[in-house]
Design a protein around this motif. Sequence first.
Motif, PDB file in Angstrom:
ATOM      1  N   ILE A 151      -5.067  -8.854   4.665  1.00  0.00           N
ATOM      2  CA  ILE A 151      -3.785  -9.510   4.729  1.00  0.00           C
ATOM      3  C   ILE A 151      -3.034  -8.243   4.507  1.00  0.00           C
ATOM      4  N   GLY A 152      -3.176  -7.138   3.782  1.00  0.00           N
ATOM      5  CA  GLY A 152      -2.544  -5.771   3.832  1.00  0.00           C
ATOM      6  C   GLY A 152      -2.579  -5.191   5.138  1.00  0.00           C
ATOM      7  N   PHE A 153      -3.585  -5.304   5.896  1.00  0.00           N
ATOM      8  CA  PHE A 153      -3.844  -4.613   7.113  1.00  0.00           C
ATOM      9  C   PHE A 153      -2.839  -5.310   8.152  1.00  0.00           C
ATOM     10  N   GLY A 154      -2.890  -6.539   8.038  1.00  0.00           N
ATOM     11  CA  GLY A 154      -2.172  -7.454   9.014  1.00  0.00           C
ATOM     12  C   GLY A 154      -0.707  -7.226   8.775  1.00  0.00           C
ATOM     13  N   LEU A 155      -0.242  -7.074   7.469  1.00  0.00           N
ATOM     14  CA  LEU A 155       1.226  -6.631   7.278  1.00  0.00           C
ATOM     15  C   LEU A 155       1.734  -5.591   7.320  1.00  0.00           C
ATOM     16  N   PRO A 185      13.414  -3.190  10.082  1.00  0.00           N
ATOM     17  CA  PRO A 185      12.791  -3.298   8.683  1.00  0.00           C
ATOM     18  C   PRO A 185      12.939  -4.612   7.992  1.00  0.00           C
ATOM     19  N   SER A 186      12.067  -5.131   7.418  1.00  0.00           N
ATOM     20  CA  SER A 186      12.206  -6.476   6.643  1.00  0.00           C
ATOM     21  C   SER A 186      11.767  -6.058   4.999  1.00  0.00           C
ATOM     22  N   ALA A 187      12.822  -6.342   4.324  1.00  0.00           N
ATOM     23  CA  ALA A 187      12.479  -6.099   2.977  1.00  0.00           C
ATOM     24  C   ALA A 187      11.300  -6.940   2.409  1.00  0.00           C
ATOM     25  N   PRO A 188      11.408  -8.199   2.606  1.00  0.00           N
ATOM     26  CA  PRO A 188      10.447  -9.199   2.135  1.00  0.00           C
ATOM     27  C   PRO A 188       8.997  -8.993   2.598  1.00  0.00           C
ATOM     28  N   LEU A 189       9.089  -8.231   3.878  1.00  0.00           N
ATOM     29  CA  LEU A 189       7.758  -7.998   4.495  1.00  0.00           C
ATOM     30  C   LEU A 189       7.083  -6.774   3.836  1.00  0.00           C
ATOM     31  N   LEU A 219       7.819  -5.715   0.895  1.00  0.00           N
ATOM     32  CA  LEU A 219       7.329  -6.125  -0.651  1.00  0.00           C
ATOM     33  C   LEU A 219       6.093  -6.953  -0.515  1.00  0.00           C
ATOM     34  N   LEU A 220       5.786  -7.831   0.397  1.00  0.00           N
ATOM     35  CA  LEU A 220       4.626  -8.641   0.676  1.00  0.00           C
ATOM     36  C   LEU A 220       3.343  -7.661   1.089  1.00  0.00           C
ATOM     37  N   TYR A 221       3.840  -6.664   1.774  1.00  0.00           N
ATOM     38  CA  TYR A 221       2.672  -5.489   1.993  1.00  0.00           C
ATOM     39  C   TYR A 221       2.342  -4.748   0.626  1.00  0.00           C
ATOM     40  N   ALA A 222       3.327  -4.392  -0.045  1.00  0.00           N
ATOM     41  CA  ALA A 222       3.300  -3.640  -1.424  1.00  0.00           C
ATOM     42  C   ALA A 222       2.460  -4.737  -2.250  1.00  0.00           C
ATOM     43  N   ALA A 223       2.682  -6.048  -2.345  1.00  0.00           N
ATOM     44  CA  ALA A 223       1.816  -6.846  -3.179  1.00  0.00           C
ATOM     45  C   ALA A 223       0.331  -7.149  -2.704  1.00  0.00           C
ATOM     46  N   ALA A 224       0.117  -7.125  -1.279  1.00  0.00           N
ATOM     47  CA  ALA A 224      -1.226  -7.128  -0.913  1.00  0.00           C
ATOM     48  C   ALA A 224      -2.003  -6.074  -1.051  1.00  0.00           C
TER      49      ALA A 224
END
Length: 269
Positions: free
Chosen positions: A88-92, A102-106, A108-113
């Motif tokens: 998932i992290g690689f995809g994000l 840039p997208s803040a949610p994306l 942060l989702l990457y940071a979460a993954a």
Amino acid sequence: MASNNPAFSRIPVFNGKGLDKQSAEQVPTLSADGLQQMYDGPTATSADTNRMSYDDVIVKTGISFIVLLAFALVGWQVPVLAAPAAIIGFGLALVNIFKRKPSAPLVLLYAAAEGLFIGAISGVFESLYPGVVVQAVIATVCVFAVTLALFASGKIRASKRATKVFLIAMVGYMLFSLVNIVLMLTGVQSTGFGLNSTVHILGIPLGLIIGVFVTLLAAYSLVLDFDQIQRGVRAGAPRIYGWSAAFGLVVTVVWLYLELLRMFAIARN
């Protein structure tokens, strides 16, 4: 100086090509009276000008790392999340790299993954080599802090020659890593680290020598990242690009941490 980090290299405001067309169109044209009013008014902040600043990058990067650490705690408790989190992290990461704006949610989702992944993999390493995670964390913080301090003081800067050497070294390291993975998957190398732990030079495991080498590469990658952020601020990049800067720093720091974690594990092994 073009960065090897795709989080920066694909964005005009970071790669030295200035503002892109869309961003440039957002820059208003002021009259003489308007300029005088701005001069007489209070000092504008990044929120007022909608331009990226160092403080803004620090805040966004700090938020990203808080998210990463929070999810790392979850991954630590659930090691089975390592593989899905990595995918998932690689995809994000790809989405954030190729997304035009840039997208803040994306981010942060990457940071979460990535947090889930490094937390899970760190838990596995800690169970095999107690204390290795603390060593890797401390080393990562030290390398980041020293590199930032040297860059801020002007004692170290990116150069064309150094960047060319860096890119050649990165290609060589990637080829070695690919060969090592193939040897491990085919059973030619049965140890957990492959050639890194079975080959020795003057009695020192190859993985330790390469680990020091890659740490230097990661440190120079940070220098390139800082240089791109500096270019973005000076170019008057829109404030939203602070999230691109945060994303790029997270990518480099995660890479640095994983390399140090593996290096210390090989030393303990």
